[in-house]
Design a protein around this motif. Structure first.
Motif, PDB file in Angstrom:
ATOM      1  N   GLN A  56      -3.237  -3.168   3.774  1.00 26.85           N
ATOM      2  CA  GLN A  56      -4.194  -3.690   4.744  1.00 26.85           C
ATOM      3  C   GLN A  56      -4.148  -2.832   6.016  1.00 26.85           C
ATOM      4  N   ASP A  57      -5.234  -2.137   6.297  1.00 29.01           N
ATOM      5  CA  ASP A  57      -5.369  -1.456   7.581  1.00 29.01           C
ATOM      6  C   ASP A  57      -6.158  -2.324   8.550  1.00 29.01           C
ATOM      7  N   GLY A  58      -6.436  -3.544   8.127  1.00 32.00           N
ATOM      8  CA  GLY A  58      -7.032  -4.590   8.942  1.00 32.00           C
ATOM      9  C   GLY A  58      -6.476  -5.903   8.436  1.00 32.00           C
ATOM     10  N   TYR A  59      -7.018  -6.990   8.931  1.00 34.41           N
ATOM     11  CA  TYR A  59      -6.538  -8.321   8.545  1.00 34.41           C
ATOM     12  C   TYR A  59      -7.229  -8.742   7.255  1.00 34.41           C
ATOM     13  N   GLY A  60      -6.598  -8.420   6.116  1.00 34.30           N
ATOM     14  CA  GLY A  60      -7.195  -8.706   4.815  1.00 34.30           C
ATOM     15  C   GLY A  60      -8.321  -7.776   4.449  1.00 34.30           C
ATOM     16  N   GLU A  61      -8.356  -6.581   5.045  1.00 30.75           N
ATOM     17  CA  GLU A  61      -9.473  -5.665   4.800  1.00 30.75           C
ATOM     18  C   GLU A  61      -9.048  -4.217   5.066  1.00 30.75           C
ATOM     19  N   LYS A  62     -10.054  -3.315   5.010  1.00 31.84           N
ATOM     20  CA  LYS A  62      -9.880  -1.891   5.279  1.00 31.84           C
ATOM     21  C   LYS A  62      -8.852  -1.270   4.336  1.00 31.84           C
ATOM     22  N   PHE A  63      -9.165  -1.346   3.047  1.00 34.09           N
ATOM     23  CA  PHE A  63      -8.280  -0.802   2.025  1.00 34.09           C
ATOM     24  C   PHE A  63      -8.570   0.675   1.786  1.00 34.09           C
ATOM     25  N   ASP A  64      -7.518   1.444   1.551  1.00 31.39           N
ATOM     26  CA  ASP A  64      -7.631   2.873   1.255  1.00 31.39           C
ATOM     27  C   ASP A  64      -7.274   3.093  -0.215  1.00 31.39           C
ATOM     28  N   PRO A  65      -8.224   3.519  -1.049  1.00 32.04           N
ATOM     29  CA  PRO A  65      -7.917   3.691  -2.477  1.00 32.04           C
ATOM     30  C   PRO A  65      -6.789   4.673  -2.736  1.00 32.04           C
ATOM     31  N   ASP A  66      -6.572   5.621  -1.829  1.00 34.68           N
ATOM     32  CA  ASP A  66      -5.513   6.608  -2.013  1.00 34.68           C
ATOM     33  C   ASP A  66      -4.118   6.023  -1.793  1.00 34.68           C
ATOM     34  N   GLN A  67      -4.052   4.771  -1.302  1.00 34.70           N
ATOM     35  CA  GLN A  67      -2.770   4.089  -1.159  1.00 34.70           C
ATOM     36  C   GLN A  67      -2.689   2.848  -2.045  1.00 34.70           C
ATOM     37  N   SER A  68      -3.710   2.643  -2.880  1.00 37.64           N
ATOM     38  CA  SER A  68      -3.719   1.471  -3.753  1.00 37.64           C
ATOM     39  C   SER A  68      -2.621   1.593  -4.809  1.00 37.64           C
ATOM     40  N   PHE A  69      -2.154   0.442  -5.268  1.00 39.22           N
ATOM     41  CA  PHE A  69      -1.106   0.418  -6.282  1.00 39.22           C
ATOM     42  C   PHE A  69      -1.726   0.538  -7.668  1.00 39.22           C
TER      43      PHE A  69
END
Length: 257
Positions: free
Chosen positions: A183-196
């Motif tokens: 989360q780069d925000g509160y439950g939002e702003k996801f970065d696919p390059d850091q996704s699991f």
């Protein structure tokens, strides 16, 4: 994504009761409302409990995740977090993300590579050099004590050197807990390059520091009253491509040879 709405339950219950007290035409309308809201309730209820289940995140994404609903939302000044992960991905990826409106990395567990794990509390971090394999499950426990700032980290049953982080800090705001994305925000702003990408199971969290003996027992499937996240009874929401399957091994047998 599944969300819970108690208003549907209240309205449907009221409509069903009132339908027995009016004229036939009104009764038909109220019964229709009763059925509608009951169906809506079923469609929007949280899912509960993941005992002997694992979560599979099969591909990189910007919108696939699992949200865990904590059992309590009191301020956090101590915690223990335990989980098991399985991934052959070599790039950085988030293993656990707890954010508040003020701080996105309130509690973050990040695997930077096969050889490095970073632990964040209140936006600050410490790192550990570890030996991991893309061919085996990795189990981890993290403890943190606000009074001393001491961080404890157990990797595959072995405690590594204690470090210090955010002494005197407390997480006071309502958290959002996400698996699968940072989360780069509160439950939002996801970065696919850091996704699991991989498998996660047995996520447990306490608002206290477990003793070394309790941490060892966790590795073999004994979980002493987790009061923030209990994998066996946790409420959760799923979005995107996340697959739930039975765990292939029983926890009390995984590490015994």
């Amino acid at each position: 994504m599944f969300t819970y709405n108690t208003n549907y339950r209240r309205i449907s219950e009221t409509a069903c009761v009132l339908s027995n007290t009016f004229q036939p035409d009104i009764m038909k309308t109220l019964l229709g409302l009763c059925v509608f809201f009951l169906l809506a309730l079923l469609a929007t209820s949280d899912q509960i409990g993941l005992k002997r289940k694992e979560m599979i995140f099969p591909e990189q994404s910007k919108d696939s995740y699992m949200k865990l609903i904590p059992k309590k939302e009191d301020p956090i000044s101590n915690f223990t977090l335990c989980l098991k992960v399985f991934s052959d991905l070599s790039r950085p990826q988030v293993l656990f993300s707890l954010a508040t409106k003020q701080v996105d990395n309130e509690i973050l567990l990040l695997r930077d590579s096969y050889q490095k794990i970073s632990i964040f509390v209140g936006g600050s971090s410490v790192s550990y050099e570890v030996k991991t394999s893309p061919h085996h499950w990795m189990d981890m426990c993290v403890t943190w004590n606000s009074e001393t700032g001491i961080v404890g980290f157990w990797h595959n049953g072995q405690r590594l050197v204690k470090k210090a982080l955010k002494k005197g800090y407390t997480i006071n705001e309502k958290p959002i807990i996400i698996l699968g994305q940072e989360q780069d925000g509160y439950g939002e702003k996801f970065d696919p390059d850091q996704s699991f990408v991989g498998e996660i199971k047995n996520v447990y969290m306490w608002n206290r520091v477990l003793s070394p003996g309790e941490v060892r027992s966790v590795r073999y499937g004994d979980y002493p009253d987790p009061n923030i996240i209990d994998w066996e009874s946790v409420e959760y929401e799923v979005a995107g491509n996340v697959v739930i399957e039975p765990s292939e091994t029983h926890d009390n047998m995984e590490h015994k040879h």
